[in-house]
Motif scaffolding. Structure first.
Motif, short mmCIF file in Angstrom:
data_model
loop_
_atom_site.label_atom_id
_atom_site.label_comp_id
_atom_site.label_asym_id
_atom_site.label_seq_id
_atom_site.Cartn_x
_atom_site.Cartn_y
_atom_site.Cartn_z
N CYS A 55 0.81 -1.23 0.00
CA CYS A 55 0.00 0.00 0.00
C CYS A 55 0.84 1.27 0.00
O CYS A 55 0.28 2.37 0.03
N LEU A 56 2.14 1.14 -0.02
CA LEU A 56 2.99 2.33 0.04
C LEU A 56 2.78 3.23 -1.17
O LEU A 56 2.64 4.45 -1.04
N CYS A 115 8.45 -2.32 -3.99
CA CYS A 115 7.55 -2.48 -2.84
C CYS A 115 6.85 -3.83 -2.89
O CYS A 115 6.65 -4.48 -1.85
N LYS A 116 6.47 -4.29 -4.07
CA LYS A 116 5.88 -5.63 -4.19
C LYS A 116 6.89 -6.70 -3.82
O LYS A 116 6.55 -7.71 -3.18
N GLU A 117 8.13 -6.49 -4.21
CA GLU A 117 9.17 -7.46 -3.88
C GLU A 117 9.40 -7.53 -2.36
O GLU A 117 9.52 -8.63 -1.79
N SER A 152 17.10 -5.99 -1.35
CA SER A 152 16.22 -7.15 -1.25
C SER A 152 16.95 -8.37 -0.70
O SER A 152 16.40 -9.13 0.11
N ARG A 153 18.19 -8.56 -1.12
CA ARG A 153 18.96 -9.69 -0.61
C ARG A 153 19.21 -9.53 0.88
O ARG A 153 19.15 -10.50 1.64
N THR A 202 14.55 3.70 8.96
CA THR A 202 14.52 2.32 8.52
C THR A 202 14.20 2.31 7.03
O THR A 202 13.95 3.35 6.42
N LEU A 203 14.19 1.13 6.46
CA LEU A 203 13.84 1.01 5.04
C LEU A 203 12.45 1.55 4.79
O LEU A 203 12.22 2.26 3.79
N PHE A 204 11.52 1.28 5.67
CA PHE A 204 10.14 1.74 5.48
C PHE A 204 10.05 3.26 5.53
O PHE A 204 9.38 3.88 4.70
#
Length: 464
Positions: free
Chosen positions: A268-269, A446-448, A361-362, A388-390
């Protein structure tokens, strides 16, 4: 080769026992298999190898070709090592160079070399590589101010990390690249020689040259693929494990898990008005879940057996004992550069963003509760100044919504740019193309992340 000499020894013994004055099987074998010619060739090879790397030599190209030819033969028949490498006759550096060139295959020669010999060879080879190649040859190029030298040496180093299979050589590579420090990083500290290369390589991920930045990011991605217990702690965990990013405010973690879940929050971002994946035919969220499952399994399989055993299965709520009052949180140089780069995602080239998000992602896929909390949990309450990442992605979304206000027909443009990306059309350009590509990549990223959060929650439902 070993079989030939064993056969020759047997025939020679028979000839001594029979003592017949005629051409017997021993001499016939010598002539038929050209043993004398082979011995002569080996003798000449020893002499030529001994001349390689002599001071003032002007035939370096020819010497390299000779060594390559010898190594090719040794690779086919490792028993030749016993005849080519005579320490009393061959220069020490030529000896070590030959072993280096064939050393990566040494572990496959179990029938020829004992396990103890292989271990000794591995340590000697790794020391040779560290001193002669990494320190003396490659380090000056990596620390150079010339962009071409830096780019070439970084690419070569990346390929070396990708190719290495020897545990001893990997130990040397990791020590050379990252140093031996294990304490949390201090952003104000000066770096000694053991840390200078690490800091340079990390900073190169945010280099003014796109090529150098991509090569450096790729280098760290290859490092994160390696099963070595010092890589993740050195780059990330030593700064996160104290959990100084957490606030001691009430309800810091108590109510962080809602029915939506972290995966839903990442999905939802990106606002609906700038999403475009649903408007074209391509893989949906399910394909990301499959990819995330493969990535998480790969990261788990690469986890070495000697990784620290003190990693908690789950994380307790923060307390004054674990999060000291007045402590300042620093995410470390590596995460700092990654987060800074992510903050400029809307203005960076598409290929660079792909490499950047691949590294992040890794990192998020590793099964470590602190990494999961810091990179994938949007509900933690942060200490002032921590990110943070978010939170980084939230800031990017805020910038995105401001910048798209000046882009007419943004939905149509996004569809066209997305279709060009699918068709690999790099020739035609769209107005605001960098911004539009950044928006598309942000949606997919974001989906990943949502898929990785979902998979990790599924694999470890009791985790954070």
């Amino acid at each position: 080769m070993e079989g030939m000499f064993s056969k020759l020894t047997s025939l020679f013994q028979q000839a001594l026992e029979t003592a017949v004055e005629e051409t017997g099987p021993c001499l016939e074998y010598l002539l038929q298999h050209k043993v004398l010619e082979t011995l002569c060739t080996l003798g000449k090879a020893q002499k030529l190898i001994g001349l390689c790397a002599a001071p003032g030599s002007e035939a370096e190209k020819e010497e390299a070709q000779l060594l390559l030819a010898v190594c090719s033969q040794v690779k086919r028949d490792p028993y030749l090592l016993n005849y080519v490498l005579k320490r009393g006759r061959v220069r020490q550096k030529a000896h070590e160079g030959l072993l280096l060139l064939v050393g990566l295959q040494a572990e496959d020669s179990g029938e020829t070399l004992t396990r103890r010999t292989r271990l000794v060879l591995a340590h000697r080879l790794s020391g040779c590589v560290h001193q002669l190649w990494l320190t003396e040859a490659l380090l000056p190029q990596l620390m150079s101010t010339g962009e071409s030298a830096v780019l070439l040496s970084t690419v070569v180093l990346c390929r070396a990390v990708q190719a290495v299979r020897s545990a001893a050589l990997l130990d040397r590579l990791v020590l050379f690249l990252l140093g031996s420090q294990s304490q949390p990083e201090d952003p104000l500290a000066t770096h000694d020689d053991g840390q200078a290369l690490r800091e340079r390589l990390i900073q190169q991920c945010d280099h003014i040259s796109e090529e150098i930045s991509m090569a450096s990011l790729r280098l760290f991605e290859e490092l994160l693929r390696k099963p070595h217990g010092d890589i993740l702690p050195n780059l990330v965990l030593r700064n996160l494990k104290p959990r100084l990013y957490l606030s001691l405010a009430p309800a810091a973690l108590d109510d962080r898990h809602t029915d939506s879940g972290e995966d839903h929050d990442f999905l939802c971002l990106v606002p609906q008005e700038v999403k475009s994946s649903q408007l074209v035919q391509e893989g949906g969220y399910d394909s990301y879940v499959l990819d995330a499952q493969s990535l998480c399994e790969e990261c788990s399989s690469h986890a070495p057996q000697d990784w620290p055993e003190d990693w908690p299965e789950d994380l307790p709520p923060p307390s004054s004992s674990s999060v000291a009052e007045g402590s300042v949180f620093y995410e470390g140089h590596f995460l700092q550069v990654l987060f800074d780069r992510l903050g400029r995602l809307l203005e960076q080239p598409y290929d660079l963003n792909l490499q950047l998000t691949s590294v992040v992602s890794r990192l998020a896929a590793f099964k470590h509760p602190v990494l999961t909390e810091f990179l994938l949990d949007p509900y933690i309450t942060l200490t002032p100044g921590a990110r943070t990442l978010f939170t980084v992605l939230i800031r990017v979304i805020g910038e995105l919504m401001q910048r798209v206000q000046v882009v007419p027909d943004v939905s149509d443009r996004l569809i066209r740019v997305r279709q060009k990306l699918l068709d690999l059309d790099q020739h035609s350009r769209e107005e605001h193309q960098t911004l539009l590509q950044g928006i598309i990549l942000l949606e997919e990223f974001c989906k990943e992340l949502a898929a990785i959060a979902f998979v990790k929650l599924t694999l470890d439902p009791d985790g954070p």
